[in-house]
Design a protein around this motif. Structure first.
Motif, mmCIF file in Angstrom:
data_model
loop_
_atom_site.group_PDB
_atom_site.id
_atom_site.type_symbol
_atom_site.label_atom_id
_atom_site.label_comp_id
_atom_site.label_asym_id
_atom_site.label_seq_id
_atom_site.Cartn_x
_atom_site.Cartn_y
_atom_site.Cartn_z
ATOM 1 N N UNK A 77 34.464 26.779 72.508
ATOM 2 C CA UNK A 77 34.769 27.254 73.863
ATOM 3 C C UNK A 77 33.563 27.273 74.775
ATOM 4 N N UNK A 78 32.416 26.871 74.316
ATOM 5 C CA UNK A 78 31.214 26.888 75.158
ATOM 6 C C UNK A 78 31.295 25.842 76.241
ATOM 7 N N UNK A 113 41.236 16.806 66.306
ATOM 8 C CA UNK A 113 40.732 17.362 67.555
ATOM 9 C C UNK A 113 40.893 18.886 67.599
ATOM 10 N N UNK A 114 40.015 19.507 68.373
ATOM 11 C CA UNK A 114 40.218 20.886 68.808
ATOM 12 C C UNK A 114 40.556 20.809 70.294
ATOM 13 N N UNK A 115 41.703 21.321 70.663
ATOM 14 C CA UNK A 115 42.130 21.296 72.059
ATOM 15 C C UNK A 115 41.875 22.671 72.658
ATOM 16 N N UNK A 116 40.983 22.728 73.641
ATOM 17 C CA UNK A 116 40.551 24.002 74.221
ATOM 18 C C UNK A 116 41.173 24.178 75.605
ATOM 19 N N UNK A 117 41.837 25.315 75.797
ATOM 20 C CA UNK A 117 42.448 25.626 77.088
ATOM 21 C C UNK A 117 41.532 26.580 77.845
ATOM 22 N N UNK A 118 41.269 26.247 79.115
ATOM 23 C CA UNK A 118 40.333 27.027 79.924
ATOM 24 C C UNK A 118 40.862 27.172 81.345
ATOM 25 N N UNK A 119 40.274 28.118 82.065
ATOM 26 C CA UNK A 119 40.455 28.191 83.511
ATOM 27 C C UNK A 119 39.121 28.662 84.102
ATOM 28 N N UNK A 120 38.973 28.685 85.422
ATOM 29 C CA UNK A 120 37.678 29.060 86.017
ATOM 30 C C UNK A 120 37.166 30.432 85.592
#
Length: 218
Positions: free
Chosen positions: A217-218, A144-151
């Protein structure tokens, strides 16, 4: 006269034997130590030999294996490898150490539960340039690629999860890379129990099936 000279000569010989005996005793009681000096080969050496130790059934570190190695065993292995002055026993559940570039490592931490190693945390030395390409050569491609995001940011950071191997890797996002690139450096690497990584909890992030180098990250 001859008797007097003979007595003097005999006394000199006795004194010489006495001094020689004292010197021999002193040398025998004084151990000599050869300090271990890391070389550039150790700085640039990939992690392969240390992670894929032949004594381990899963990825480990210099023979210290999650779910198997005890506190005393882990401590003694670290003492021998990195020197007692560089190893700190924080408490019964935590041992940390400075690697001073040995094995291409800057520092590391071992966490324990019920006297058994439960996690190994490794920080590569920046001079070793340990990249995702090097990582894949050792462990293959992740699950897996675990992507961290916020608004406000779609790419706060990316971890790579090896479900079967029990490894989670945090990439260095200092270069503002989007997604995963072959030259991207590794910030730190965690060796965990495979039961944990096989049921990985993404928390406040997104798990995306690994599909090679690309922008996740898209």
């Amino acid at each position: 006269m001859l008797k007097k000279q003979g007595a003097i000569l005999f006394s000199v010989v006795l004194v010489f034997w006495f001094l020689a005996g004292c010197r021999t005793s002193t040398i025998a009681e004084t151990p000599t130590f050869t300090p271990f000096v890391p070389t550039e080969d150790l700085v640039s050496n990939p992690f392969a030999d240390a992670i894929l130790d032949t004594n381990c059934t899963t990825p480990c570190w210099i023979g210290i294996q999650v779910g198997t190695t005890s506190f005393e065993e882990a401590k003694n292995i670290l003492f021998l490898r990195y020197g007692t002055k560089n190893v700190s026993v924080v408490d019964n559940n935590h041992i940390s150490w400075k690697a001073t570039s040995i094995d291409g490592l800057s520092e590391g931490n071992i966490f324990l539960s019920d006297n058994i190693v439960s996690e190994i945390l490794l920080y590569p030395d920046k001079r070793a340039n340990f990249s995702t390409k090097n990582l894949f050569e050792i462990l293959g491609e992740p699950t897996w690629a675990q992507v961290f995001q916020d608004p406000n940011n779609s790419c706060l950071g990316i971890d790579l999860i090896y479900s079967k191997a029990g490894v989670a890797v945090t990439l260095n996002a200092a270069d503002n890379s989007k997604g995963v690139q072959s030259s991207q450096s590794i910030f730190f690497l965690r060796i965990l129990d495979t039961e944990l990584t096989e049921k990985w909890n993404a928390n406040d992030s997104i798990l995306i099936k690994w599909e090679g180098y690309k922008d996740y990250c898209q």
